[in-house]
Design a protein around this motif. Structure first.
Motif: not given
Length: 323
Positions: A49-54
């Motif tokens: 339910n979050s975001s991911i930074t790559v």
């Protein structure tokens, strides 16, 4: 955490696939044959339910600028993927992108608790030539792990362990073992004995009572690990066996990092028929440094946060699954 090994690389594709990333072979790698790289996220365990930074590198240059597309998929052929986000690579070929996982999971339509899940990325130059598709596996898990154990009884051969835990993956198998204190820093330590195993219920809870195994006198750590990716923990207090009788001993652990040190002046308040202790643990994906296979079959192992004994006599395992 960056993984050192990759799976079979994907060759560069010849044409842009509308609405998605072009994939030519059924395997994902963190670095493609043409040098485009997707770095592993800091924590492999991410709240769906979050975001991911790559981040990554190897996309274009100052003379030949390019963009990167990033998406989510739940199969290593990337035949089903979310809508991609686009970011412009820097002059040195490096890039950063953030993907909203809640939206992406809904678009893919899979069960977050069923692995594998991959972040995938592809470099697209302004003349629409494409790199191979790079991929890194992540674990989608938005709950926090807690657990406890109690040693019942005070007579050798008649004692038992009552072990409870929550925040696990429904249906996975939990294994509870004893590890020598001297080996407890190793996530790969061979257990001296298995206390017992069981299945996590549909709410992510585990509850089991098992006979205390017969082990040589000594000092041990209780280790709980789930089968999905090794989530669990080690006891903060030590499990001591003397004359075949189990008890708890306060543990003084001054290791660096995110540790919890319980006051060593606090002592066990067990009566001899109900001996308890406090335990804590890290998230395996955050702390172990072990490789997570991109096939979805291998699990991450765990490392231990802290040590100590609470006067309340309740054994608690604590871990956060995400960074």
């Amino acid at each position: 955490m960056r993984l050192g090994r990759s799976i079979t690389t994907i060759g560069a594709t010849a044409a842009l696939v509308a609405g998605g990333l072009a994939v030519s072979t059924p395997a994902l790698a963190d670095t493609t044959e043409d040098g485009f790289t997707l770095d592993a996220p800091t924590s492999r365990v991410v709240d769906p339910n979050s975001s991911i930074t790559v981040t990554g590198s190897g996309c274009g240059s100052a003379q030949s600028p390019a963009q990167v597309r990033v998406a989510l998929t739940n199969d290593n052929e990337a035949s089903t993927q979310s809508s991609y986000v686009t970011t412009t690579a820097g002059a040195d070929g490096s890039w950063t992108a953030t993907l909203d996982l809640s939206t992406a999971v809904a678009e893919v339509g899979g069960d977050p608790n069923v692995d594998p899940w991959y972040i995938i990325a592809q470099c697209v130059s302004y003349n629409e030539s494409l790199s191979g598709v790079a991929g890194e596996q992540i674990i989608l898990d938005g709950t926090s792990f807690d657990g406890s154990y109690i040693i019942h009884g005070d007579v050798a051969g008649q004692q038992s362990f009552e072990i409870t835990a929550s925040g696990l993956t429904p249906g996975e198998t939990v294994t509870n073992t004893l590890i020598r204190e001297a080996d407890a820093d190793s996530a790969d330590a061979a257990p001296v004995a298995t206390i017992g195993t069981g299945t996590v219920d549909q709410d992510g809870n585990f509850n089991g009572t098992f006979p205390a195994p017969s082990v040589p006198d000594g000092t041990y750590v209780l280790r709980l690990a789930g089968s999905r990716y090794g989530e669990g923990g080690d006891s903060v207090s030590l499990v001591t066996v003397s004359g075949g009788v189990y008890s708890n001993t306060a543990r003084n652990d001054n290791r660096d990092g995110d540790t919890t040190i319980t006051d060593n002046n606090k002592t066990n308040t067990g009566t001899g028929t109900n001996t308890s202790a406090t335990v804590a643990a890290t998230v395996p994906a955050k702390a172990s440094g072990k490789e997570l296979a991109k096939t979805g079959g291998a699990g991450l192992t765990l490392s231990i946060l802290a040590a100590g004994l609470l006067a309340s006599g309740a054994v608690i395992l604590r871990a956060r699954r995400r960074a």
